[in-house]
Design a protein around this motif. Sequence first.
Motif, mmCIF file in Angstrom:
data_model
loop_
_atom_site.group_PDB
_atom_site.id
_atom_site.type_symbol
_atom_site.label_atom_id
_atom_site.label_comp_id
_atom_site.label_asym_id
_atom_site.label_seq_id
_atom_site.Cartn_x
_atom_site.Cartn_y
_atom_site.Cartn_z
ATOM 1 N N ASN A 69 0.852 -1.192 0.000
ATOM 2 C CA ASN A 69 0.000 0.000 0.000
ATOM 3 C C ASN A 69 0.886 1.239 0.000
ATOM 4 O OD1 ASN A 69 -2.771 -1.261 0.519
ATOM 5 N ND2 ASN A 69 -1.477 -2.202 2.070
ATOM 6 N N PHE A 70 0.678 2.100 -0.982
ATOM 7 C CA PHE A 70 1.547 3.257 -1.178
ATOM 8 C C PHE A 70 0.889 4.540 -0.675
ATOM 9 C CE2 PHE A 70 2.803 0.021 -4.137
ATOM 10 C CZ PHE A 70 4.174 -0.011 -3.949
ATOM 11 N N LYS A 71 1.735 5.479 -0.279
ATOM 12 C CA LYS A 71 1.230 6.686 0.382
ATOM 13 C C LYS A 71 1.109 7.922 -0.498
ATOM 14 C CE LYS A 71 5.655 8.394 2.168
ATOM 15 N NZ LYS A 71 6.367 8.740 3.388
ATOM 16 N N GLU A 72 1.669 7.916 -1.703
ATOM 17 C CA GLU A 72 1.739 9.159 -2.474
ATOM 18 C C GLU A 72 0.401 9.667 -3.000
ATOM 19 O OE1 GLU A 72 5.816 7.621 -2.243
ATOM 20 O OE2 GLU A 72 3.956 6.676 -2.846
ATOM 21 N N PHE A 73 -0.516 8.779 -3.336
ATOM 22 C CA PHE A 73 -1.794 9.232 -3.900
ATOM 23 C C PHE A 73 -2.624 9.918 -2.824
ATOM 24 C CE2 PHE A 73 -6.320 8.584 -4.905
ATOM 25 C CZ PHE A 73 -6.372 9.295 -6.089
ATOM 26 N N ASP A 74 -3.050 11.142 -3.111
ATOM 27 C CA ASP A 74 -3.871 11.932 -2.183
ATOM 28 C C ASP A 74 -5.208 12.217 -2.863
ATOM 29 O OD1 ASP A 74 -5.049 13.763 -0.491
ATOM 30 O OD2 ASP A 74 -3.309 15.089 -0.393
ATOM 31 N N VAL A 75 -6.223 11.496 -2.412
ATOM 32 C CA VAL A 75 -7.541 11.605 -3.048
ATOM 33 C C VAL A 75 -8.077 13.036 -2.982
ATOM 34 C CG1 VAL A 75 -8.967 10.996 -1.052
ATOM 35 C CG2 VAL A 75 -9.708 10.349 -3.340
ATOM 36 N N ALA A 76 -7.639 13.824 -2.008
ATOM 37 C CA ALA A 76 -8.123 15.197 -1.870
ATOM 38 C C ALA A 76 -7.460 16.153 -2.861
ATOM 39 C CB ALA A 76 -7.886 15.695 -0.441
ATOM 40 N N ASN A 77 -6.266 15.814 -3.349
ATOM 41 C CA ASN A 77 -5.522 16.767 -4.180
ATOM 42 C C ASN A 77 -5.101 16.256 -5.550
ATOM 43 O OD1 ASN A 77 -5.414 18.976 -2.259
ATOM 44 N ND2 ASN A 77 -4.083 17.642 -1.066
ATOM 45 N N ASP A 78 -5.004 14.973 -5.738
ATOM 46 C CA ASP A 78 -4.533 14.428 -7.009
ATOM 47 C C ASP A 78 -5.691 14.213 -7.981
ATOM 48 O OD1 ASP A 78 -1.824 14.319 -6.303
ATOM 49 O OD2 ASP A 78 -2.092 12.388 -5.307
ATOM 50 N N ASP A 79 -5.386 14.387 -9.266
ATOM 51 C CA ASP A 79 -6.387 14.106 -10.297
ATOM 52 C C ASP A 79 -6.782 12.642 -10.230
ATOM 53 O OD1 ASP A 79 -6.431 16.688 -11.306
ATOM 54 O OD2 ASP A 79 -4.848 16.289 -12.774
ATOM 55 N N HIS A 80 -8.067 12.401 -10.398
ATOM 56 C CA HIS A 80 -8.555 11.021 -10.397
ATOM 57 C C HIS A 80 -9.981 11.007 -10.937
ATOM 58 C CE1 HIS A 80 -9.964 12.648 -6.525
ATOM 59 N NE2 HIS A 80 -11.009 11.835 -6.674
ATOM 60 N N ALA A 81 -10.408 9.813 -11.304
ATOM 61 C CA ALA A 81 -11.793 9.621 -11.728
ATOM 62 C C ALA A 81 -12.616 9.315 -10.483
ATOM 63 C CB ALA A 81 -11.883 8.482 -12.734
ATOM 64 N N TYR A 82 -13.588 10.128 -10.209
ATOM 65 C CA TYR A 82 -14.414 9.975 -9.010
ATOM 66 C C TYR A 82 -15.001 8.566 -8.917
ATOM 67 C CZ TYR A 82 -18.253 10.555 -5.719
ATOM 68 O OH TYR A 82 -19.113 10.379 -4.667
ATOM 69 N N ASP A 83 -15.549 8.076 -10.028
ATOM 70 C CA ASP A 83 -16.164 6.737 -10.026
ATOM 71 C C ASP A 83 -15.158 5.654 -9.654
ATOM 72 O OD1 ASP A 83 -18.487 7.968 -10.776
ATOM 73 O OD2 ASP A 83 -18.440 7.270 -12.854
ATOM 74 N N SER A 84 -13.929 5.794 -10.126
ATOM 75 C CA SER A 84 -12.899 4.791 -9.816
ATOM 76 C C SER A 84 -12.553 4.804 -8.332
ATOM 77 C CB SER A 84 -11.634 5.049 -10.635
ATOM 78 O OG SER A 84 -11.898 4.889 -12.009
ATOM 79 N N VAL A 85 -12.426 5.984 -7.771
ATOM 80 C CA VAL A 85 -12.129 6.093 -6.341
ATOM 81 C C VAL A 85 -13.267 5.511 -5.518
ATOM 82 C CG1 VAL A 85 -11.877 7.764 -4.445
ATOM 83 C CG2 VAL A 85 -10.486 7.993 -6.511
ATOM 84 N N GLU A 86 -14.492 5.802 -5.904
ATOM 85 C CA GLU A 86 -15.639 5.257 -5.167
ATOM 86 C C GLU A 86 -15.711 3.734 -5.278
ATOM 87 O OE1 GLU A 86 -17.472 6.936 -2.897
ATOM 88 O OE2 GLU A 86 -15.890 8.379 -3.395
#
Length: 176
Positions: A69-86
């Motif tokens: 499990n990696f720490k760099e991805f920040d769901v609050a600040n990094d670009d991402h697809a909302y549906d994928s995160v959910e």
Amino acid sequence: MSEKPPAARELVVTRDVWSDDLEYEFDLIRILKANVDLLKLIQLGLTLSDGEGNLPDRGSQNQFIWEFNFKEFDVANDDHAYDSVELLRRQGMDFEKNREFGIDSVRFAELMVSSGLVLNEAVTVYDVKHLMRFCAGLYGGVDRASKALGVKRTIGKSHQACSDSMLPLDAWLEVK
């Protein structure tokens, strides 16, 4: 993952590259690579086995696979697809826990390279998705192919790195 056969290839265009457009084409490739490089690793599953599919047991009754499990991805600040995160949240991903307790990806890379698992001709890596091309009737993702082969997940849920690394091994053993 697609539940239908791959699309016809009529719309594939070959980009012929000559000396007068070489720089331009490499600029396009660099842009594509830069977009991929912006993505941050969230999890990585690692399943090791011998040629018969036996997992390491470290002298115990248990067999082991790994989920990093990696720490760099920040769901609050990094670009991402909302549906994928959910989707990942529904499958049990705790992004906040990753940020607080996750692994530094640079340190992971250092340890992975020094482990002997990568850049080692004695280590065989099977790409089940690639091998599926040579099996009539198998298409789509590993989930769909595994279902067609009658292979069930033995651990975890879909979209969890440990489970998603174990399923291809079980599918490979079925095809083999």
